[in-house]
Each structure stands twice: as C-alpha cells, then as structure tokens.
Write a protein that holds these residues in place. Structure first.
Motif, short mmCIF file in Angstrom:
data_model
loop_
_atom_site.label_atom_id
_atom_site.label_comp_id
_atom_site.label_asym_id
_atom_site.label_seq_id
_atom_site.Cartn_x
_atom_site.Cartn_y
_atom_site.Cartn_z
N VAL A 1 -39.54 52.32 -34.64
CA VAL A 1 -39.99 51.06 -34.19
C VAL A 1 -41.41 50.75 -34.81
O VAL A 1 -42.31 51.74 -34.95
CB VAL A 1 -39.91 50.77 -32.77
N ASN A 2 -41.73 49.42 -35.25
CA ASN A 2 -43.14 48.99 -35.67
C ASN A 2 -43.84 48.25 -34.58
O ASN A 2 -43.28 47.76 -33.82
CB ASN A 2 -42.81 48.47 -36.84
N THR A 3 -45.18 48.23 -34.88
CA THR A 3 -46.02 47.07 -34.01
C THR A 3 -45.23 45.98 -33.80
O THR A 3 -44.98 45.17 -34.78
CB THR A 3 -47.27 47.12 -34.39
N GLY A 4 -44.98 45.59 -32.50
CA GLY A 4 -44.70 44.07 -32.17
C GLY A 4 -43.14 44.06 -32.23
O GLY A 4 -42.62 43.02 -31.64
N ASP A 5 -42.40 44.99 -32.69
CA ASP A 5 -41.00 45.03 -32.21
C ASP A 5 -40.59 44.93 -30.97
O ASP A 5 -41.05 45.47 -30.10
CB ASP A 5 -40.34 46.20 -32.95
N VAL A 6 -39.50 44.12 -30.55
CA VAL A 6 -39.18 43.99 -29.06
C VAL A 6 -38.19 45.26 -28.83
O VAL A 6 -37.11 45.37 -29.49
CB VAL A 6 -38.07 42.59 -28.99
N ILE A 7 -38.59 45.94 -27.80
CA ILE A 7 -37.74 47.18 -27.41
C ILE A 7 -37.01 47.02 -25.95
O ILE A 7 -36.23 47.81 -25.66
CB ILE A 7 -38.58 48.19 -27.31
N GLY A 8 -37.21 45.70 -25.16
CA GLY A 8 -36.56 45.64 -23.89
C GLY A 8 -36.98 44.14 -23.43
O GLY A 8 -37.74 43.24 -23.85
N ARG A 9 -36.61 43.98 -21.96
CA ARG A 9 -36.85 42.71 -21.31
C ARG A 9 -37.57 43.12 -19.91
O ARG A 9 -37.20 43.82 -19.42
CB ARG A 9 -35.75 41.95 -21.17
N VAL A 10 -38.33 42.19 -19.55
CA VAL A 10 -39.08 42.09 -18.28
C VAL A 10 -37.90 42.08 -17.15
O VAL A 10 -37.16 41.36 -17.24
CB VAL A 10 -40.06 41.08 -18.06
N GLY A 11 -38.08 42.89 -16.03
CA GLY A 11 -37.11 43.08 -14.83
C GLY A 11 -37.90 43.05 -13.60
O GLY A 11 -38.81 43.34 -13.67
N ALA A 12 -36.79 43.58 -12.65
CA ALA A 12 -37.27 43.90 -11.25
C ALA A 12 -36.51 44.90 -10.95
O ALA A 12 -36.21 45.26 -9.70
CB ALA A 12 -37.44 42.81 -10.40
N THR A 13 -36.19 46.00 -11.72
CA THR A 13 -35.07 47.28 -11.37
C THR A 13 -36.20 48.32 -10.85
O THR A 13 -37.37 48.53 -11.09
CB THR A 13 -34.43 47.74 -12.52
N GLY A 14 -35.51 49.23 -10.02
CA GLY A 14 -36.29 50.47 -9.17
C GLY A 14 -37.09 49.77 -8.23
O GLY A 14 -36.68 48.90 -7.54
N ASN A 15 -38.23 50.53 -7.87
CA ASN A 15 -39.08 50.29 -6.76
C ASN A 15 -39.68 49.28 -6.94
O ASN A 15 -41.08 49.46 -7.45
CB ASN A 15 -39.59 51.41 -6.17
N VAL A 16 -39.54 47.85 -6.82
CA VAL A 16 -40.38 46.73 -7.09
C VAL A 16 -40.51 45.72 -5.80
O VAL A 16 -39.48 45.80 -5.11
CB VAL A 16 -40.01 46.09 -8.58
N THR A 17 -41.35 44.59 -6.19
CA THR A 17 -41.53 43.57 -5.08
C THR A 17 -41.28 42.13 -5.94
O THR A 17 -41.10 41.26 -5.25
CB THR A 17 -42.62 43.63 -4.34
N GLY A 18 -41.18 42.41 -7.04
CA GLY A 18 -40.93 41.16 -8.04
C GLY A 18 -40.81 41.73 -9.57
O GLY A 18 -41.03 42.94 -9.82
N ALA A 19 -40.60 40.56 -10.32
CA ALA A 19 -40.32 40.92 -11.75
C ALA A 19 -41.63 41.35 -12.46
O ALA A 19 -42.62 40.40 -12.35
CB ALA A 19 -39.61 39.96 -12.48
N HIS A 20 -41.82 42.27 -13.18
CA HIS A 20 -43.09 42.75 -13.89
C HIS A 20 -42.74 43.92 -14.65
O HIS A 20 -41.98 44.61 -14.59
CB HIS A 20 -44.19 43.13 -12.88
N LEU A 21 -43.67 44.07 -15.81
CA LEU A 21 -43.52 45.26 -16.77
C LEU A 21 -44.62 46.35 -16.13
O LEU A 21 -45.74 46.04 -16.08
CB LEU A 21 -43.97 44.88 -18.05
N HIS A 22 -44.15 47.50 -15.84
CA HIS A 22 -44.96 48.59 -15.54
C HIS A 22 -45.24 49.39 -16.69
O HIS A 22 -44.43 49.98 -17.04
CB HIS A 22 -44.36 49.38 -14.24
N LEU A 23 -46.74 49.49 -17.17
CA LEU A 23 -47.02 50.16 -18.23
C LEU A 23 -47.91 51.67 -18.09
O LEU A 23 -48.77 51.35 -17.26
CB LEU A 23 -47.85 49.41 -19.34
N GLU A 24 -47.19 52.82 -18.43
CA GLU A 24 -48.02 54.02 -18.35
C GLU A 24 -48.34 54.37 -19.52
O GLU A 24 -47.48 54.35 -20.52
CB GLU A 24 -47.33 54.88 -17.52
#
Length: 347
Positions: free
Chosen positions: A301-324
C-alpha cells in the motif's frame, strides 16, 4: 714685671718733678714709663667664669675683660716713669670702638646687652661650598634650608608615588571594565549566534518535516482525540492505554499512514478487527476496532490508501480507531502522538 724697651723721644717732655700734672716728692719718681705689650700682659691663669651665651653675643672671659681694661688704661694717656728717668710719651691707636664693643657685649652681671636678632651669623662652622654658593652665611640657616629641601623632596616622592598608584589603579579599573565589556560583547555575540543557529536548525527541521509530511498522512479524518498513550484506567487490561484513539462515526475511512506492507489483517480478541501495516524501517502500525478490513496480508500500500473502516468491534465503548505504534516490531508500543509529530503530522 720686666722692664720695657726705651721709648723714642717725643716732641714734648715734662720736667723731672711733674708727670701729667702730678708732682712727686723727694723720694718719689720719676718712674719708668709702662708700655704694655703682648709679653707683659698675660692672662690670669686659673678657672674663670664664663657667662652664658645670650642671643647673638659672645662668651665673656677674663682675657676679654683684660683687653678691655688695657684699652681703657691706654686711652687715658701716658703712665708715669720710674724715678730718675725722663718721661716718655705713649702713642696708642684709638681703641674706643673696641672698648665700647666689649662693654656692649659684656656686663658685670654675666648678661649680654647685644641686640637680639642680630643678622650677624654666630658661626660659619658646618657651611659647605654649596651653601656658600647659595648665599647662606649662617650654619643654622643652611641646616634649616637643607631640612626643608629634604622634606620637600620626600613629600615630592610621596606625591609621585601616590600619583603613580592612582594612575595604576585607574589603568587597572579601565582594563577590568574593558575586559568585562569584551566578555559581555562576546557572550552577547555567542548568544546571538546560538539563537541564529537554533532558528536555522528549526527552520531546516520544519522544511524537512514538511517535505516528509508529503509521504505521511493521518490515519483518518473528521475525528476527535479521546484517549492518549499511557492514560491509566480499568478499561484496559494492561492498566493503561497503549495507543491513541481517534473517535469518528462508524464507516469513516481508515488510511495508510505511510507506504508499506500489510503483515496482518483479521480478528484479534479485545482489538476486534485489526490490521497491521509494516513500514520499510520495520515500524508496525496497528489499526484496531475496525468495522471492516479492506486489504489482505502481503499487500503493498501507499500513503493515503484506504485500508479499512472505523468501527466498534472488540473491547470498546463507542466507535473509534485505536492506533498503536511499535518501533522495530517491538511488543511494547510507543507514543503514537510523538511518532506522528516526528513525521511532520499534527493530530
């Protein structure tokens, strides 16, 4: 007393029975004339009283007194001659001035009637040729002049030493002030140089980051930062937050921060649907809690390519992107905020 030599005949000669108006008897005179000389007049030996010197007078002695008496007798005329010899006239110089001087200098009570403050010097003993050339005739005045001259010379030396010390102190003070001014100028110049270098460095870094930012992108848009790296809480199994949360509506596109390779894509427990993008330097970017994944493992992939969508799967309290961010593939993540800023991005 020894007899004197006969005197020369004079123009007048009194008769045998009269000498200066004195008639002598049958058995008297005429006596021999007494002509005092240096041999016939001798000073009386023994201790003599010497008067205390006063003012500018001379010390009195019996010799001076004897001279005064002789002068007084000689001034009276001719002494009588011995019997049977013609009288002889005596011719002596006028000693009245000497007598007057002796009387003026010497009195019977041991005092001196000489006027005080006489300009005549007491003595010339101690006078040097240099003193004489300067017109000094009195040893006391010459000594006084030398003392004054020496004192003036010493005072002149003291004044010169004080002046030299003052000049040295002023020169040292000026040198110290000049040194301090030079140090201040050097410090100011160094500070200005350092500031200029820092500004140039910051400017160069900003230019570098701006150029680098062209090859990096934020992971999503229209977001709100909710939880930061290291934040403590019971919601996380490790006891603190290990990433950076971008809250956004479900379905918001998730972009590749930089060019790389997809090394993992799928379900990952509390992370929900997770995608791992590995960059060329080995850094791993973890995208978690996606509602959907748009890439597969091994895909470039290159810079700026779409690789997915924001969701609320797993251990969450609301929709968000968790980045590590895991530098070099380490299991322990680093602060995503600092890493993104190092790439010229401002979340």
């Amino acid at each position: 007393m020894a007899s004197n030599r006969p005197a020369q005949p004079t123009s007048f000669a009194p008769n045998d029975t009269q000498t200066f108006g004195y008639a002598y008897g049958k058995d008297e005179g005429p006596w021999e004339e007494w002509n005092p000389t240096a041999d016939s007049v001798r000073p009386v030996r023994g201790r003599h009283r010497v008067s205390k010197q006063r003012g500018g007078g001379l010390a009195r002695s019996s010799t001076v007194l004897g001279v005064g008496v002789i002068a007084a007798v000689g001034a009276g005329g001719m002494a009588t001659a011995a019997p049977g010899k013609p009288p002889v006239s005596i011719s002596l110089p006028d000693l009245s001035s000497v007598t007057d001087s002796a009387k003026a200098l010497i009195s019977d009570d041991g005092g001196s009637s000489a006027p005080k403050g006489s300009a005549t010097p007491l003595t010339s003993a101690g006078l040097t040729s240099a003193d004489a050339s300067e017109g000094n005739q009195d040893a006391g005045e010459a000594l006084r002049a030398r003392i004054i001259q020496q004192a003036e010379s010493q005072q002149d030396q003291v004044d010169k030493a004080a002046q030299a010390a003052a000049q040295a102190a002023a020169a040292k003070k000026a040198a110290d002030q000049a040194a301090k001014a030079e140090e201040a100028a050097e410090a100011k110049a160094a500070a200005a140089k350092e500031k200029a270098e820092q500004e140039a460095k910051e400017k160069a870094e900003a230019a570098r980051l701006a150029e680098l930012a062209k090859s990096f992108a934020l992971p999503t848009s229209s977001y709100t930062l909710t939880s930061t790296f290291g934040q403590a809480g019971s919601l996380w199994s490790s006891g603190y937050h290990t990433g950076l949360d971008f809250a956004a509506p479900t379905g918001t596109p998730i972009k590749a921060v930089h060019s790389g390779t997809i090394t993992e894509a799928g379900w990952s427990g509390s992370y929900g649907y997770r995608t791992i993008l590995t960059l060329d330097d080995g850094t791993e970017l973890w995208y978690a809690h996606q509602s959907s994944i748009g890439v597969s493992v091994g895909q470039k992939v290159n810079t700026g390519d779409v690789i997915g969508r924001v969701g609320a799967t797993g251990n969450v309290t609301g929709a968000h992107l968790h980045l590590e961010v895991h530098a070099g593939g380490s299991a322990t993540g680093i602060d995503p905020m600092a890493w993104l800023r190092s790439k010229g991005l401002t979340p």
